[in-house]
Scaffold this motif. Sequence first.
Motif, PDB file in Angstrom:
ATOM      1  N   MET A 238      43.114  46.091  35.073  1.00  0.00           N
ATOM      2  CA  MET A 238      43.267  46.779  36.351  1.00  0.00           C
ATOM      3  C   MET A 238      42.147  46.369  37.312  1.00  0.00           C
ATOM      4  N   SER A 239      40.899  46.395  36.787  1.00  0.00           N
ATOM      5  CA  SER A 239      39.769  46.059  37.651  1.00  0.00           C
ATOM      6  C   SER A 239      39.830  44.586  38.028  1.00  0.00           C
ATOM      7  N   ALA A 240      40.350  43.779  37.096  1.00  0.00           N
ATOM      8  CA  ALA A 240      40.515  42.349  37.387  1.00  0.00           C
ATOM      9  C   ALA A 240      41.513  42.179  38.518  1.00  0.00           C
ATOM     10  N   HIS A 241      42.571  43.012  38.491  1.00  0.00           N
ATOM     11  CA  HIS A 241      43.590  42.930  39.530  1.00  0.00           C
ATOM     12  C   HIS A 241      43.010  43.333  40.885  1.00  0.00           C
TER      13      HIS A 241
ATOM     14  N   LEU B  80      40.865  40.639  42.241  1.00  0.00           N
ATOM     15  CA  LEU B  80      41.662  39.542  42.774  1.00  0.00           C
ATOM     16  C   LEU B  80      42.158  39.893  44.169  1.00  0.00           C
ATOM     17  N   GLU B  81      42.650  41.131  44.306  1.00  0.00           N
ATOM     18  CA  GLU B  81      43.174  41.589  45.584  1.00  0.00           C
ATOM     19  C   GLU B  81      42.071  41.553  46.632  1.00  0.00           C
ATOM     20  N   ARG B  82      40.858  41.978  46.255  1.00  0.00           N
ATOM     21  CA  ARG B  82      39.755  41.991  47.207  1.00  0.00           C
ATOM     22  C   ARG B  82      39.425  40.572  47.667  1.00  0.00           C
ATOM     23  N   ARG B  83      39.417  39.665  46.679  1.00  0.00           N
ATOM     24  CA  ARG B  83      39.090  38.297  47.035  1.00  0.00           C
ATOM     25  C   ARG B  83      40.166  37.694  47.937  1.00  0.00           C
TER      26      ARG B  83
END
Lengths: 297, 269
Positions: free
Chosen positions: A1-4, A7-10
């Motif tokens: 989830m945090s990885a997702h 990714l979204e932030r980047r």
Amino acid sequence: MSAHANLERRRQAIYGWLLLSPAAILLTLFAFYPSVATLWSSLFSRGTRRNPTEFVGTENYAELFADPTFWIVVKNNLLYAGVTIPVSIFIALSMALWANGKIRARGFVRTAYFTPTVLPMIAAANLWLFFYTPGLGVLDQIGSLFGLPSVNWLGQPETALWAIIIVTIWKEAGFFMIFYLAALQTIPEDLKEAADIEGASRWTYTRRIVLPLLMPTTLFIAVNAMINSVKLIDHLFILTKGGPSDASKLILYYIYEMAFAFFDAPSAAAMTMMVIAVLGIVAAVQFLYLDKRTHYQ
Amino acid sequence: MKSLTKFMDSFGAILLAIIWISPLLFAFWAATHSTSDAVNLNLFSPWTLENFRVAWAGAPWLKYFINTFMLVTVILIGQFVLTTLAGFAFAQLQFPGKDYVFILVLMQLFILPEVLIVENYAMISRLGLFDTILGVGMPYMASAFGIFLMRQAFKGVPIELHEAARIEGCGLLGILWRVYVPLAKPTYLAYALVSVSTHWNNFLWPLIVTNSPETRPLTVGLSIFGAPENGVDISIISAATLMSVAPLLIAFLIFQRQFVQAFLRAGIK
């Protein structure tokens, strides 16, 4: 989830900068870099074939302060601002009060007031030339009806700047009117009724209720009029070219002359920096006022 | 008593209105009469279109019209693209440094392009764009004012629509194009009217960066045509002036309400 989420932030960061980049590049080329370059070149001497440019610190500024024409131009521009700002605000307010009231031919009146706004300053100057020309002009014709002598409105130092000022007021008052008109339409009808029941005169109602409610609009218009008193110089090119003997020369026109007629870029840059400083102060004042206005809402 | 003040109001308002449009009326009068009839205010003199014919023949007006038309079009397209992208980034995306960049953009609102003519001229020459229509238009494309206006418009779009489009499988640019742009139509219209009338009328910057009839817009052409050195008389100058303001003036008279609304929307952010 945090990885997702990461990714979204980047992804957002990449998209954000990509979308911004075309505007950022052009703003850098035509606003930020030129501002810095102006400051930079105001600190260097004017290069000639024999003497290359060299760092002179504030010498350009000192030279400008020693230039009597500079002070004439500053005085002219202060008078220009000092007259056009209050007078066009006053006329705009009168126009709006009339155009908002129940008068005859309201559509015609509104159109007539606003029309100068859509005309270019150059065209406005041509129209006014017909008024000012000595002998043939409308003003002289009217004057001669009353036996007044012919006056060269644009050709004598006492009247040239005033002729310029009148054209500016004519051009901007109708534009400012629409902001007053919009503000007047937000004043609730029952305030007027309450004032009538209390037996307040129309003058009291205007002064005690309408004018205070219009205060934020007045400040907004004042800032715009201030910017205009730097910016609106196109009609000088047609009417007076700053003359006679600099009597109607304004700062921006002088900057133009310095740079493109006398090829004295360092002096033009020094003067530009001073204008930017003044505009910066206006901006700061406006930000403070914007802060205040939010308290009303 | 009440009807008297009412009458005085109408009287004052109409008097001021007549004074306000009298320069235009006199120009119209002068343009449609021979010079001597015009300056003598000979009310019963014959009407003529001769001045328009002479004025039209005196300068490449058609070229000037096309140049101005191209100029406002190029600027408008550039502004729409750049301010849409930047406005959307500021309104709906989160990225580091956003707030600082936004403050920088706001600062540009107060550094008038008119003030930076000297350095902008140097920049345009460096880019090889001197005496081109693109060169006249370029400094105005990334308008801070437009970015601000678009950001405000996009902020008002409900986030549910954004989410719905995303669930339907729309990419970010797709969402911008299909959801945000259509909803901001009134803002685009207002911005277009303000931009076109500003740049139709702009003078100082085009005067500096144009140098030939091939690129010169109407305002610069008019100023050269009317220069006292050219010894053109008042009737012909009036005809030329009316000719060059006619398209915008007629558009304004027809779409008056939209114009006024546009200026209001652009002014009160």
